[in-house]
Write a protein that holds these residues in place. Structure first.
Motif, PDB file in Angstrom:
ATOM      1  N   ARG A 174       0.968  -1.110   0.142  1.00  0.00           N
ATOM      2  CA  ARG A 174      -0.016  -0.094   0.226  1.00  0.00           C
ATOM      3  C   ARG A 174       0.795   1.430  -0.315  1.00  0.00           C
ATOM      4  NH1 ARG A 174      -2.791   1.616   3.602  1.00  0.00           N
ATOM      5  NH2 ARG A 174      -4.288   2.330   2.650  1.00  0.00           N
ATOM      6  N   THR A 175       2.415   1.193  -0.580  1.00  0.00           N
ATOM      7  CA  THR A 175       2.476   2.321  -0.629  1.00  0.00           C
ATOM      8  C   THR A 175       1.851   3.466  -1.588  1.00  0.00           C
ATOM      9  OG1 THR A 175       5.251   1.133  -1.016  1.00  0.00           O
ATOM     10  CG2 THR A 175       4.860   3.055  -1.123  1.00  0.00           C
ATOM     11  N   PRO A 176       1.446   3.275  -2.479  1.00  0.00           N
ATOM     12  CA  PRO A 176       0.646   4.642  -3.292  1.00  0.00           C
ATOM     13  C   PRO A 176      -0.087   4.910  -1.979  1.00  0.00           C
ATOM     14  CG  PRO A 176       1.034   3.599  -4.932  1.00  0.00           C
ATOM     15  CD  PRO A 176       1.719   2.070  -3.427  1.00  0.00           C
ATOM     16  N   GLU A 177      -0.784   4.760  -1.294  1.00  0.00           N
ATOM     17  CA  GLU A 177      -2.100   5.223  -0.955  1.00  0.00           C
ATOM     18  C   GLU A 177      -1.516   5.860   0.773  1.00  0.00           C
ATOM     19  OE1 GLU A 177      -3.829   2.083  -3.187  1.00  0.00           O
ATOM     20  OE2 GLU A 177      -2.174   2.105  -1.910  1.00  0.00           O
ATOM     21  N   LEU A 178       0.054   5.094   1.421  1.00  0.00           N
ATOM     22  CA  LEU A 178       0.336   5.466   2.481  1.00  0.00           C
ATOM     23  C   LEU A 178       1.239   7.178   2.102  1.00  0.00           C
ATOM     24  CD1 LEU A 178       2.052   2.536   3.856  1.00  0.00           C
ATOM     25  CD2 LEU A 178      -0.001   3.765   5.252  1.00  0.00           C
ATOM     26  N   LEU A 179       2.028   6.879   0.845  1.00  0.00           N
ATOM     27  CA  LEU A 179       2.372   8.403   0.968  1.00  0.00           C
ATOM     28  C   LEU A 179       1.639   9.070   0.937  1.00  0.00           C
ATOM     29  CD1 LEU A 179       5.345   6.868  -1.645  1.00  0.00           C
ATOM     30  CD2 LEU A 179       5.375   7.643   0.989  1.00  0.00           C
ATOM     31  N   ALA A 180       0.083   8.920   0.257  1.00  0.00           N
ATOM     32  CA  ALA A 180      -0.398  10.133   0.059  1.00  0.00           C
ATOM     33  C   ALA A 180      -1.565  10.764   1.333  1.00  0.00           C
ATOM     34  CB  ALA A 180      -2.398   9.195  -1.089  1.00  0.00           C
ATOM     35  N   GLU A 181      -1.272   9.486   2.001  1.00  0.00           N
ATOM     36  CA  GLU A 181      -1.789   9.955   4.020  1.00  0.00           C
ATOM     37  C   GLU A 181      -0.606  10.284   4.476  1.00  0.00           C
ATOM     38  OE1 GLU A 181      -2.682   6.116   4.869  1.00  0.00           O
ATOM     39  OE2 GLU A 181      -4.655   5.361   3.553  1.00  0.00           O
ATOM     40  N   TYR A 239       8.703  20.899   0.551  1.00  0.00           N
ATOM     41  CA  TYR A 239       8.230  22.834   0.464  1.00  0.00           C
ATOM     42  C   TYR A 239       6.993  22.843   0.820  1.00  0.00           C
ATOM     43  CZ  TYR A 239       7.678  26.890  -3.233  1.00  0.00           C
ATOM     44  OH  TYR A 239       7.451  28.149  -3.590  1.00  0.00           O
ATOM     45  N   ASP A 240       6.642  23.944   1.081  1.00  0.00           N
ATOM     46  CA  ASP A 240       4.664  24.709   1.221  1.00  0.00           C
ATOM     47  C   ASP A 240       4.283  23.164   2.014  1.00  0.00           C
ATOM     48  OD1 ASP A 240       5.759  27.222   1.247  1.00  0.00           O
ATOM     49  OD2 ASP A 240       4.021  27.278  -1.222  1.00  0.00           O
ATOM     50  N   ASP A 241       4.486  22.206   2.304  1.00  0.00           N
ATOM     51  CA  ASP A 241       4.200  20.861   3.177  1.00  0.00           C
ATOM     52  C   ASP A 241       2.959  20.284   2.381  1.00  0.00           C
ATOM     53  OD1 ASP A 241       3.403  19.407   6.008  1.00  0.00           O
ATOM     54  OD2 ASP A 241       1.432  20.264   5.678  1.00  0.00           O
ATOM     55  N   LEU A 242       3.096  20.273   1.023  1.00  0.00           N
ATOM     56  CA  LEU A 242       2.561  19.919  -0.497  1.00  0.00           C
ATOM     57  C   LEU A 242       1.705  18.977  -0.374  1.00  0.00           C
ATOM     58  CD1 LEU A 242       3.435  22.850  -3.250  1.00  0.00           C
ATOM     59  CD2 LEU A 242       1.719  22.821  -2.271  1.00  0.00           C
ATOM     60  N   PRO A 243       1.244  17.838  -0.733  1.00  0.00           N
ATOM     61  CA  PRO A 243       1.214  17.116  -1.203  1.00  0.00           C
ATOM     62  C   PRO A 243       1.945  15.550  -1.791  1.00  0.00           C
ATOM     63  CG  PRO A 243      -0.607  17.935  -1.910  1.00  0.00           C
ATOM     64  CD  PRO A 243       0.444  19.384  -0.704  1.00  0.00           C
ATOM     65  N   TYR A 244       2.411  14.716  -1.096  1.00  0.00           N
ATOM     66  CA  TYR A 244       3.219  14.129  -1.933  1.00  0.00           C
ATOM     67  C   TYR A 244       3.055  13.712  -3.167  1.00  0.00           C
ATOM     68  CZ  TYR A 244       7.080  11.196  -2.837  1.00  0.00           C
ATOM     69  OH  TYR A 244       9.158  10.116  -3.891  1.00  0.00           O
ATOM     70  N   TRP A 245       2.380  13.126  -3.653  1.00  0.00           N
ATOM     71  CA  TRP A 245       1.998  12.560  -5.944  1.00  0.00           C
ATOM     72  C   TRP A 245       1.511  13.826  -6.256  1.00  0.00           C
ATOM     73  CZ3 TRP A 245       4.678   9.139  -6.628  1.00  0.00           C
ATOM     74  CH2 TRP A 245       4.887   7.775  -6.376  1.00  0.00           C
ATOM     75  N   GLY A 246       0.850  15.359  -5.599  1.00  0.00           N
ATOM     76  CA  GLY A 246       1.065  16.344  -6.397  1.00  0.00           C
ATOM     77  C   GLY A 246       2.185  17.062  -7.039  1.00  0.00           C
ATOM     78  N   GLY A 247       2.921  16.716  -6.008  1.00  0.00           N
ATOM     79  CA  GLY A 247       4.177  17.123  -6.768  1.00  0.00           C
ATOM     80  C   GLY A 247       4.791  18.925  -6.172  1.00  0.00           C
ATOM     81  N   GLU A 248       5.412  19.509  -6.140  1.00  0.00           N
ATOM     82  CA  GLU A 248       6.100  20.358  -5.825  1.00  0.00           C
ATOM     83  C   GLU A 248       6.844  21.544  -6.654  1.00  0.00           C
ATOM     84  OE1 GLU A 248      10.013  21.126  -4.869  1.00  0.00           O
ATOM     85  OE2 GLU A 248       9.851  20.249  -3.722  1.00  0.00           O
ATOM     86  N   VAL A 249       7.452  22.594  -6.631  1.00  0.00           N
ATOM     87  CA  VAL A 249       8.306  23.252  -7.852  1.00  0.00           C
ATOM     88  C   VAL A 249       8.920  23.107  -8.532  1.00  0.00           C
ATOM     89  CG1 VAL A 249       7.009  25.284  -6.793  1.00  0.00           C
ATOM     90  CG2 VAL A 249       8.983  24.983  -5.801  1.00  0.00           C
TER      91      VAL A 249
END
Length: 307
Positions: A97-104, A110-120
């Motif tokens: 469940r790695t994808p789900e755990l990382l999403a959670e 950087y700016d505490d953004l969610p993992y699978w959304g990427g950053e800058v």
């Protein structure tokens, strides 16, 4: 070949497939061993119950800039990169469940953004795009991000947030790798495919190693081969991308000559030096020693080029 085959399964299966043309059942059997022995098994054992490695997205938990040499290579993104590049079956991580755990649980520094959304950062987003499609995550938003953030000269630069408008060799190559992984997994979109081709033109116009303005080599680093590649640029790393993309272009000839020129009398290529920083364990030799990984990459590139 015997020297290369006497290696971790993460390398051995690629030698069998790409240099020796072994039957698929042979190299696939070796590839399956990545999950249960050697580098792959050791790195899998370091994954936390929260799905992360070292408690962080790009940096390990508690990391303080300037307090240790180099960039730590132990956090989640770097660990996923390694497992993907070593050929781990993504089903192993999906079963955890790695994808789900990382999403959670995982947020960017950087700016505490969610993992699978990427950053800058272009390079970080490229690795997240490649790791996402590998694990079956919807990362289409990151793919489109590259189209929107491609610079006027055709490449990318991680320092665009500081106002840079001129592309970087390293940022461009890493961005291209992410876009190619996305394209191979999903087919891409007309916009992302065009962006990849424009980015490749940025490098090809510069013969993978030269300044567009003067024709001079951009720096010694272009011909210094380090393993693992990490984020770093070299003509060997760039040629490996063009091999993967199936794009052979005469403008890369000078870069091929640089790779050939680095070959030692015994047929090997030497390690220029590891990227400094904390690791879970070393996977290649120290500077000045013959590197199995670099020798493999160089032989594979030359085999493709000369075919």
């Amino acid at each position: 070949m015997g020297w290369l085959l006497d290696s971790d399964p993460a390398l051995r299966w690629q030698v069998q497939r790409d240099l020796l043309d072994e039957p698929a059942e042979v190299w696939r059997a070796t590839r399956r061993r990545v999950a249960v022995e050697g580098f792959g098994a050791r790195l899998l054992a370091e994954q936390g119950s929260d799905g992360m490695w070292a408690g962080g997205a790009f940096f390990p938990a508690g990391f303080e800039h300037g307090k240790e040499e180099g960039q730590p290579w132990t956090a989640t993104t770097w660990s996923l990169n390694s497992l993907r590049e070593w050929g781990l079956d993504p089903a192993v991580l999906r079963e955890r469940r790695t994808p789900e755990l990382l999403a959670e649980n995982c947020r960017w520094e950087y700016d505490d953004l969610p993992y699978w959304g990427g950053e800058v950062d272009c390079c970080i987003n490229a690795w997240t795009l490649a790791n996402g499609v590998w694990l079956g995550v919807d990362v289409e938003g990151i793919a489109e991000w590259f189209v929107d953030h491609q610079l006027a000269d055709g490449g990318w630069n991680c320092e665009w947030v500081e106002g840079s408008t001129r592309s970087s060799f390293a940022s461009t190559l890493n961005s291209l790798k992410g876009l190619l992984a996305h394209e191979r997994a999903t087919g891409g979109t007309p916009r992302t495919r065009e962006a990849r081709l424009r980015g490749e033109e940025y490098l090809l116009k510069r013969h993978l190693s030269r300044r567009l303005s003067t024709g001079e080599v951009v720096g010694e680093w272009a011909g210094q081969f380090r393993s693992p590649f990490r984020w770093g640029y070299s003509v060997l790393n760039a040629l490996d991308h063009f091999r993967e993309a199936g794009r052979k272009d005469a403008r890369a000839g000078a870069a091929v000559a640089m790779v050939k020129g680095a070959r030692q009398a015994d047929g090997t290529w030497l390690q220029a030096g590891r990227h400094p920083g904390r690791v879970w364990f070393e996977v290649d030799v120290e500077a000045g020693e013959p590197s199995k990984w670099l020798t493999f990459h160089a032989l594979r590139v030359l085999r493709w080029w000369e075919a």
